[in-house]
Design an enzyme around this catalytic site. Structure first.
Site, mmCIF file in Angstrom:
data_model
loop_
_atom_site.group_PDB
_atom_site.id
_atom_site.type_symbol
_atom_site.label_atom_id
_atom_site.label_comp_id
_atom_site.label_asym_id
_atom_site.label_seq_id
_atom_site.Cartn_x
_atom_site.Cartn_y
_atom_site.Cartn_z
ATOM 1 N N HIS A 133 4.622 -10.610 1.660
ATOM 2 C CA HIS A 133 3.360 -10.045 1.172
ATOM 3 C C HIS A 133 3.044 -10.553 -0.240
ATOM 4 O O HIS A 133 1.940 -11.019 -0.517
ATOM 5 C CB HIS A 133 3.482 -8.514 1.193
ATOM 6 C CG HIS A 133 2.297 -7.783 0.681
ATOM 7 N ND1 HIS A 133 1.398 -7.162 1.506
ATOM 8 C CD2 HIS A 133 1.865 -7.536 -0.588
ATOM 9 C CE1 HIS A 133 0.460 -6.571 0.775
ATOM 10 N NE2 HIS A 133 0.735 -6.779 -0.506
ATOM 11 N N GLU A 134 4.028 -10.474 -1.133
ATOM 12 C CA GLU A 134 3.786 -10.865 -2.526
ATOM 13 C C GLU A 134 3.664 -12.386 -2.682
ATOM 14 O O GLU A 134 2.860 -12.856 -3.494
ATOM 15 C CB GLU A 134 4.881 -10.309 -3.440
ATOM 16 C CG GLU A 134 5.046 -8.801 -3.417
ATOM 17 C CD GLU A 134 3.801 -7.963 -3.723
ATOM 18 O OE1 GLU A 134 2.748 -8.523 -4.116
ATOM 19 O OE2 GLU A 134 3.875 -6.739 -3.567
ATOM 20 N N ILE A 135 4.420 -13.154 -1.910
ATOM 21 C CA ILE A 135 4.279 -14.614 -1.985
ATOM 22 C C ILE A 135 2.917 -15.033 -1.429
ATOM 23 O O ILE A 135 2.275 -15.935 -1.976
ATOM 24 C CB ILE A 135 5.456 -15.324 -1.286
ATOM 25 C CG1 ILE A 135 6.725 -15.130 -2.136
ATOM 26 C CG2 ILE A 135 5.165 -16.811 -1.079
ATOM 27 C CD1 ILE A 135 8.012 -15.594 -1.489
#
Length: 166
Positions: A133-135
């Site tokens: 999600h964050e990448i």
């Protein structure tokens, strides 16, 4: 350490790919501390520098008090399992709405720590979801782009109603 304003969907800056971090210095440590303070105030379990308008590849996670704070500089997924898993996701940039997203169940990650040393990590479950999600966010891919058009449109409509509510 400072709580910074979080960009809110549909801010176009959330769609801009972040630049790699080049300097592992006091400014980076300060930015990581600000991200942690902002994450805790949101509240949330993950935040990227782009969430506060800083286009650098920096992620701070705090899944629970027991897990502690994890900081990732220039993270990249180097392997993802063929096995998929569904998990509810949301964003501090779009508070109040969640939807199930399907992603690889396990990932291997390469990143640098705040001192610039290269690290590797294997993740599954919620941690694997958070990394992906964050990448995605660092790559300028907002999480709702992983949904079908119908689910995305419904979610955006729901968020719009929440944002307008008194």
């Amino acid at each position: 350490m400072t709580i910074r304003p979080i960009l809110r969907f549909p801010d176009p800056r959330l769609r801009i790919p972040a630049a790699p971090v080049r300097d592992f210095d006091a400014a980076l440590r300060s930015l990581a501390a600000d991200l942690l303070d902002t994450l805790r105030a949101a509240p949330g379990i993950g935040i990227t520098a782009p969430h506060i308008g800083v286009a650098q590849r920096l992620v701070v996670l705090e899944l629970s008090a027991l897990d502690g704070v994890r900081t990732y500089v220039n993270p990249e997924i180097v392997w993802a399992s063929a096995e998929m898993a569904r998990h509810p996701e949301g964003s501090i940039a779009m508070p109040g709405v969640t939807e199930e997203v399907e992603r690889p169940a396990c990932v291997h990650l390469r990143y640098r720590d705040l001192d610039g040393a290269e690290q590797m990590e294997e993740a599954e479950g919620l941690l694997a979801v958070c990394h992906q999600h964050e990448i995605d966010q660092l790559d300028g891919v907002f999480w709702i782009q992983r949904l079908s058009r119908l689910k995305r449109d419904r979610l955006v409509k729901r968020y719009g109603k929440l944002a307008r509510a008194p």
